[in-house]
Every structure is written in structure tokens, then in C-alpha cells.
Design a protein around this motif. Structure first.
Motif, PDB file in Angstrom:
ATOM      1  N   MET A  17       0.874  -1.116   0.021  1.00  0.00           N
ATOM      2  CA  MET A  17       0.019  -0.069   0.010  1.00  0.00           C
ATOM      3  C   MET A  17       0.774   1.302  -0.099  1.00  0.00           C
ATOM      4  SD  MET A  17      -2.868   1.506   2.815  1.00  0.00           S
ATOM      5  CE  MET A  17      -3.882   0.093   2.499  1.00  0.00           C
ATOM      6  N   ASP A  18       0.364   2.238  -0.635  1.00  0.00           N
ATOM      7  CA  ASP A  18       1.213   3.433  -0.699  1.00  0.00           C
ATOM      8  C   ASP A  18       0.802   4.409   0.361  1.00  0.00           C
ATOM      9  OD1 ASP A  18       2.547   3.075  -3.165  1.00  0.00           O
ATOM     10  OD2 ASP A  18       0.814   3.774  -4.057  1.00  0.00           O
ATOM     11  N   PHE A  19       1.791   5.086   0.956  1.00  0.00           N
ATOM     12  CA  PHE A  19       1.493   6.041   2.072  1.00  0.00           C
ATOM     13  C   PHE A  19       1.887   7.528   1.847  1.00  0.00           C
ATOM     14  CE2 PHE A  19       2.211   1.657   3.704  1.00  0.00           C
ATOM     15  CZ  PHE A  19       1.190   1.590   4.804  1.00  0.00           C
ATOM     16  N   TYR A  20       0.948   8.399   2.254  1.00  0.00           N
ATOM     17  CA  TYR A  20       1.306   9.754   2.176  1.00  0.00           C
ATOM     18  C   TYR A  20       1.528  10.395   3.530  1.00  0.00           C
ATOM     19  CZ  TYR A  20      -0.668   7.973  -2.136  1.00  0.00           C
ATOM     20  OH  TYR A  20      -1.036   7.295  -3.473  1.00  0.00           O
ATOM     21  N   ALA A  21       2.134  11.467   3.407  1.00  0.00           N
ATOM     22  CA  ALA A  21       2.520  12.214   4.808  1.00  0.00           C
ATOM     23  C   ALA A  21       2.199  13.570   4.575  1.00  0.00           C
ATOM     24  CB  ALA A  21       3.836  11.820   5.058  1.00  0.00           C
ATOM     25  N   GLY A  22       1.764  14.411   5.289  1.00  0.00           N
ATOM     26  CA  GLY A  22       1.578  15.966   5.400  1.00  0.00           C
ATOM     27  C   GLY A  22       2.272  16.497   6.662  1.00  0.00           C
ATOM     28  N   LEU A  23       3.075  17.579   6.317  1.00  0.00           N
ATOM     29  CA  LEU A  23       3.652  18.360   7.533  1.00  0.00           C
ATOM     30  C   LEU A  23       3.101  19.575   7.812  1.00  0.00           C
ATOM     31  CD1 LEU A  23       7.296  17.593   6.332  1.00  0.00           C
ATOM     32  CD2 LEU A  23       5.918  16.463   7.959  1.00  0.00           C
ATOM     33  N   ASP A  24       2.687  20.004   9.128  1.00  0.00           N
ATOM     34  CA  ASP A  24       2.319  21.115   9.447  1.00  0.00           C
ATOM     35  C   ASP A  24       3.553  21.789  10.298  1.00  0.00           C
ATOM     36  OD1 ASP A  24       0.822  23.315  10.088  1.00  0.00           O
ATOM     37  OD2 ASP A  24      -0.327  22.356  11.901  1.00  0.00           O
ATOM     38  N   VAL A  25       4.049  22.656   9.638  1.00  0.00           N
ATOM     39  CA  VAL A  25       5.318  23.151  10.303  1.00  0.00           C
ATOM     40  C   VAL A  25       5.215  24.469  10.811  1.00  0.00           C
ATOM     41  CG1 VAL A  25       7.786  23.946   9.555  1.00  0.00           C
ATOM     42  CG2 VAL A  25       6.653  22.466   8.167  1.00  0.00           C
ATOM     43  N   SER A  26       5.832  24.757  11.895  1.00  0.00           N
ATOM     44  CA  SER A  26       6.074  25.712  12.829  1.00  0.00           C
ATOM     45  C   SER A  26       7.458  26.023  13.202  1.00  0.00           C
ATOM     46  CB  SER A  26       5.190  25.783  14.027  1.00  0.00           C
ATOM     47  OG  SER A  26       5.629  24.952  15.030  1.00  0.00           O
ATOM     48  N   LEU A  27       7.799  27.371  13.865  1.00  0.00           N
ATOM     49  CA  LEU A  27       9.330  27.523  14.109  1.00  0.00           C
ATOM     50  C   LEU A  27       9.866  26.271  14.935  1.00  0.00           C
ATOM     51  CD1 LEU A  27       9.112  31.270  14.755  1.00  0.00           C
ATOM     52  CD2 LEU A  27      10.283  30.017  12.680  1.00  0.00           C
ATOM     53  N   GLY A  46       9.679   2.314   9.243  1.00  0.00           N
ATOM     54  CA  GLY A  46       9.530   0.893   8.248  1.00  0.00           C
ATOM     55  C   GLY A  46       8.371   1.153   7.389  1.00  0.00           C
ATOM     56  N   ILE A  47       8.083   2.207   6.527  1.00  0.00           N
ATOM     57  CA  ILE A  47       7.061   2.654   5.759  1.00  0.00           C
ATOM     58  C   ILE A  47       7.707   3.033   4.512  1.00  0.00           C
ATOM     59  CG2 ILE A  47       5.293   2.300   7.241  1.00  0.00           C
ATOM     60  CD1 ILE A  47       4.983   5.628   7.162  1.00  0.00           C
ATOM     61  N   HIS A  48       7.012   2.995   3.429  1.00  0.00           N
ATOM     62  CA  HIS A  48       7.533   3.744   2.221  1.00  0.00           C
ATOM     63  C   HIS A  48       6.478   4.851   1.701  1.00  0.00           C
ATOM     64  CE1 HIS A  48       7.541   4.313  -2.193  1.00  0.00           C
ATOM     65  NE2 HIS A  48       8.982   4.123  -2.183  1.00  0.00           N
ATOM     66  N   THR A  92       7.199  20.365  14.308  1.00  0.00           N
ATOM     67  CA  THR A  92       6.435  20.002  13.168  1.00  0.00           C
ATOM     68  C   THR A  92       5.689  18.791  13.355  1.00  0.00           C
ATOM     69  OG1 THR A  92       8.202  20.824  11.622  1.00  0.00           O
ATOM     70  CG2 THR A  92       6.839  19.199  10.872  1.00  0.00           C
ATOM     71  N   ASN A  93       4.240  18.884  13.039  1.00  0.00           N
ATOM     72  CA  ASN A  93       3.417  17.945  13.231  1.00  0.00           C
ATOM     73  C   ASN A  93       3.458  16.969  11.972  1.00  0.00           C
ATOM     74  OD1 ASN A  93       2.527  18.605  16.042  1.00  0.00           O
ATOM     75  ND2 ASN A  93       1.254  20.209  14.956  1.00  0.00           N
ATOM     76  N   ILE A  94       3.301  15.896  11.867  1.00  0.00           N
ATOM     77  CA  ILE A  94       3.306  14.980  10.676  1.00  0.00           C
ATOM     78  C   ILE A  94       2.371  13.885  10.985  1.00  0.00           C
ATOM     79  CG2 ILE A  94       4.967  13.451  11.596  1.00  0.00           C
ATOM     80  CD1 ILE A  94       6.261  12.793   8.966  1.00  0.00           C
ATOM     81  N   CYS A  95       1.357  13.681   9.837  1.00  0.00           N
ATOM     82  CA  CYS A  95       0.438  12.820   9.813  1.00  0.00           C
ATOM     83  C   CYS A  95       0.676  12.007   8.492  1.00  0.00           C
ATOM     84  CB  CYS A  95      -1.021  13.526   9.718  1.00  0.00           C
ATOM     85  SG  CYS A  95      -2.222  12.413   9.326  1.00  0.00           S
ATOM     86  N   VAL A  96       0.439  10.535   8.665  1.00  0.00           N
ATOM     87  CA  VAL A  96       0.382   9.571   7.431  1.00  0.00           C
ATOM     88  C   VAL A  96      -0.589   8.818   7.374  1.00  0.00           C
ATOM     89  CG1 VAL A  96       1.675   7.594   6.865  1.00  0.00           C
ATOM     90  CG2 VAL A  96       3.101   9.447   8.119  1.00  0.00           C
ATOM     91  N   VAL A  97      -1.343   8.813   6.087  1.00  0.00           N
ATOM     92  CA  VAL A  97      -2.452   8.265   5.825  1.00  0.00           C
ATOM     93  C   VAL A  97      -1.996   7.024   4.856  1.00  0.00           C
ATOM     94  CG1 VAL A  97      -3.922  10.137   6.505  1.00  0.00           C
ATOM     95  CG2 VAL A  97      -3.040   9.930   4.087  1.00  0.00           C
ATOM     96  N   GLY A  98      -2.860   6.048   4.769  1.00  0.00           N
ATOM     97  CA  GLY A  98      -2.839   5.064   3.474  1.00  0.00           C
ATOM     98  C   GLY A  98      -3.480   5.232   2.317  1.00  0.00           C
ATOM     99  N   GLY A  99      -3.524   4.339   1.072  1.00  0.00           N
ATOM    100  CA  GLY A  99      -4.057   4.745   0.085  1.00  0.00           C
ATOM    101  C   GLY A  99      -5.595   4.669   0.157  1.00  0.00           C
ATOM    102  N   THR A 125      -5.081  12.177  -2.767  1.00  0.00           N
ATOM    103  CA  THR A 125      -6.151  12.540  -3.851  1.00  0.00           C
ATOM    104  C   THR A 125      -5.442  13.200  -4.935  1.00  0.00           C
ATOM    105  OG1 THR A 125      -6.626  14.999  -2.696  1.00  0.00           O
ATOM    106  CG2 THR A 125      -8.034  12.613  -2.324  1.00  0.00           C
ATOM    107  N   GLY A 126      -4.081  13.881  -4.794  1.00  0.00           N
ATOM    108  CA  GLY A 126      -3.663  14.495  -5.720  1.00  0.00           C
ATOM    109  C   GLY A 126      -3.874  15.718  -6.100  1.00  0.00           C
TER     110      GLY A 126
END
Length: 349
Positions: A1-11, A46-48, A14-21, A107-108
Motif C-alpha cells: 500500500m502507498d502511504f502519504y505524509a503531510g507536515l504542519d510546520v512551525s518554528l 518502516g514504511i514507504h 512540526t506535526n506529521i500525519c501519515v495516511v494510507g491509500g 487525492t493528488g
């Protein structure tokens, strides 16, 4: 399964969230805002990751570059587009930004932003620093004028080099006022000295860049205009068409078209404000201060008679952005009375 990460950055963090396909939450974490911490995450978990994204921000390039160089699939997304996507979410809070960005990666539905090279960022720092220091110098000079005015001491129009001497002459015999204004003059002189150093650095940068020198062959385009354009565009190949450059700097009109409605508004003013202002100043110079006629100037003057100087200057600024990009791409210089592409730039817009 593909995984996707989003970063919410502050000084600081940084908060990171990973969701699957399938869109389901896989993992969340908070880490220090540091490139090394980000680039080690996939191996630790251990994820791609197929995509890792953060919004464009002032220090985003620094956070983006190191993980990208290590081979991580970093995506730098346009902040305004991301905000519009997030506003469409039913629940919006600061704690969900990284989740929303991760879903956008899945979602692209995102628009990427060009990450400027280190040399472009360095040149940009020089230009912004020079502009900021110039503003402070002018503020100091205007403040000195304002302090003297209640005592009926008027400096009047005077050159930069004679400003201090003029003020000293006005203060002669007024010891109390001189004790107040004297330190301000010293501060103004110190800032003028540092401004001159930055200006010399900018001129040296212009002399050492062949693309900038070619752009400066266009009437009205000086070293600062060409350097600003150079630093902002960075890579001319990222524009497939030169005509797209004007829109990139917010110099094209907004348009709303739906059904039988078709409204054209003011220019969008998106993109880099400094470059837009520089192009506009160069356009004003072309229309009002360049004595020799050429096709772009004549086209702008005809437009000024119909639409007024401001609208004409905006149109000329847009055409000028196209012209500078063509010169950069083609490796040519401006020639008065030249036909071909150079002669058709204004008419095409």
C-alpha cells in the motif's frame, strides 16, 4: 500500500500525519523542525512514503532540500491553493492541518511550488536587505525633516550627498536642537554607508551574471530590476511559454466566467510583490523617461491615451516580463527596431 505524509510546520515543532491509500490514518507524530528529523522518519517507521508535503513558507526551502536530496519524495505545495482546499473541509483547526495536507497528497489535489536554488535565495536576501535598509534611511531623513519643520527650518529638495551639510547649516547656533538631531544624522550616515555596501554587492552580482547583463539591454531595465527578475524566476525553463510569466507575477486580469456571465476584473496581484513592483517601475520609466522610441514604448503610449497611464504601465510591465524571459531563454539582447519575436512581444499581448 502507498502511504502519504503531510507536515504542519512551525518554528519550533512540526506535526506529521501519515495516511494510507485508503485514506485511513496510519500514524501521527510531533518532531523538531529540523531536516534531519524528517529525513530519518521513513526508515524509523518502516514504511514507504509516496509523497511527503509541506506548505510553502519562509524557511520551507531549508526544510525541503535535505530530505529531497536524500531521495525522499518531497512536495512543496502552493499555500493559497492549500488554504482553499482546507477551507472546504467540514472541520478546520490548527491540529488538523497535517491531516488535510496528507489527504491532499493522497487525492493528488495540490499545486506544486518551485523551490529556489541557494544562489537565487542568496540574491533575494541581498535585494530584500537592500530595499529594507533603503526604506529605513528614507524614514530617518523624513523624520529629520519633520523635526526641523516646527522651528521653521526647511531642508528643501537636495541631493543625498549634501543632505547632512544642509542640516548642519540649519542647526548652526541652535545647540539644544543640534544635540537632538546630531545623533540622528550620525545614524543616518551609518545606514547610508551600509546601504552603499549592499548596493555595490548588487552591482557586482549584475556584472557577473550574463543573463542579467542581457536583460539590462532593454531600455528602462536597470541592474536592480534585472536582478530581482533573475532571483524570482530562478530557472527560466520552468515556464513552458514566456507569456505565462506575466500571470505568474499577478499582472494579468482576474476573470470570472460561468454560463452567460463573463467578467474581467483587476489584475490578480498574485505572485511576488517585489518583482511586480520592479517591473511596474521599469514600465513607468519606459513610458515617461526613455526618449528613444521602440515598439514596446509606442504600444504602451497608444494604450495610455486610451486607458490611462496606470493601466498602460501595468500592460507594459506584463509585456516586459515576457520580453525578459525570452531574452533569458534565447540568449539574445534587445535591439532597437528589431523585428521578429522582439518586435511582436507587445502586439501579442
Amino acid at each position: 500500500m502507498d502511504f502519504y505524509a503531510g507536515l504542519d510546520v512551525s518554528l519550533e515543532a512540526t506535526n506529521i500525519c501519515v495516511v494510507g491509500g485508503d485514506g485511513k490514518l496510519v500514524r501521527e507524530a510531533t518532531l523538531d523542525t529540523d531536516p534531519d528529523a524528517i529525513k530519518e522518519l521513513p526508515a524509523e517507521w518502516g514504511i514507504h512514503l509516496k509523497r511527503i508535503s509541506l506548505e510553502a513558507l519562509s524557511f520551507g526551502a531549508w526544510l525541503f532540500t535535505a530530505p529531497a536530496e536524500k531521495g525522499l519524495p518531497m512536495i512543496y505545495i502552493e499555500k493559497r491553493h492549500a488554504k482553499a482546499a482546507m477551507n472546504a473541509m467540514l472541520n478546520k483547526s490548527a491540529s488538523t492541518d497535517e491531516k488535510d495536507i496528507a489527504q491532499m497528497m493522497r487525492t493528488g489535489w495540490f499545486r506544486t511550488v518551485h523551490v529556489k536554488s541557494e544562489s537565487a535565495q542568496m540574491l533575494r536576501a541581498l535585494l530584500v536587505g537592500r530595499k529594507a535598509l533603503l526604506g529605513k534611511v528614507l524614514d530617518m531623513e523624513n523624520m529629520i525633516r519633520g523635526l526641523l519643520r516646527p522651528f521653521d527650518l526647511k531642508i528643501g529638495e537636495i541631493s543625498v550627498g549634501r543632505f547632512e551639510a544642509r542640516v548642519r547649516d540649519l542647526l548652526a547656533g541652535k545647540k539644544e536642537l543640534e544635540a537632538i538631531v546630531g545623533p540622528l544624522l550620525d545614524a543616518r550616515n551609518a545606514m547610508r554607508l551600509q546601504l552603499a555596501k549592499l548596493h555595490r554587492l548588487a552591482l557586482a552580482a549584475a556584472r557577473s551574471d550574463s543573463a542579467v547583463r542581457r536583460m539590462m539591454t532593454v531600455p528602462g531595465v536597470g541592474a536592480l530590476v534585472a536582478l530581482t527578475f533573475r532571483a524570482t524566476v530562478d530557472d527560466p525553463a520552468r515556464f513552458r511559454k514566456s507569456t505565462n510569466v506575466g500571470a505568474h507575477f499577478g499582472l494579468t486580469p482576474r476573470r470570472y466566467q460561468s454560463g452567460q456571465t463573463d467578467r474581467i476584473g483587476r489584475i490578480s496581484k498574485c505572485g511576488d510583490e517585489l518583482t511586480r513592483a520592479m517591473l511596474y517601475e521599469a514600465a513607468i520609466a519606459i513610458l515617461t523617461r526613455i526618449p528613444k522610441n521602440f515598439k514596446l514604448r509606442l504600444w504602451g503610449l497608444r494604450l495610455a491615451r486610451k486607458k490611462g497611464l496606470k493601466r498602460a504601465a501595468t500592460a507594459v510591465a506584463r509585456a516586459l516580463a515576457v520580453l525578459l524571459h525570452k531574452i533569458w531563454i534565447d540568449g539574445t539582447t534587445f535591439r532597437f527596431g528589431a523585428g521578429g519575436k522582439r518586435g511582436r512581444v507587445a502586439a501579442a499581448l
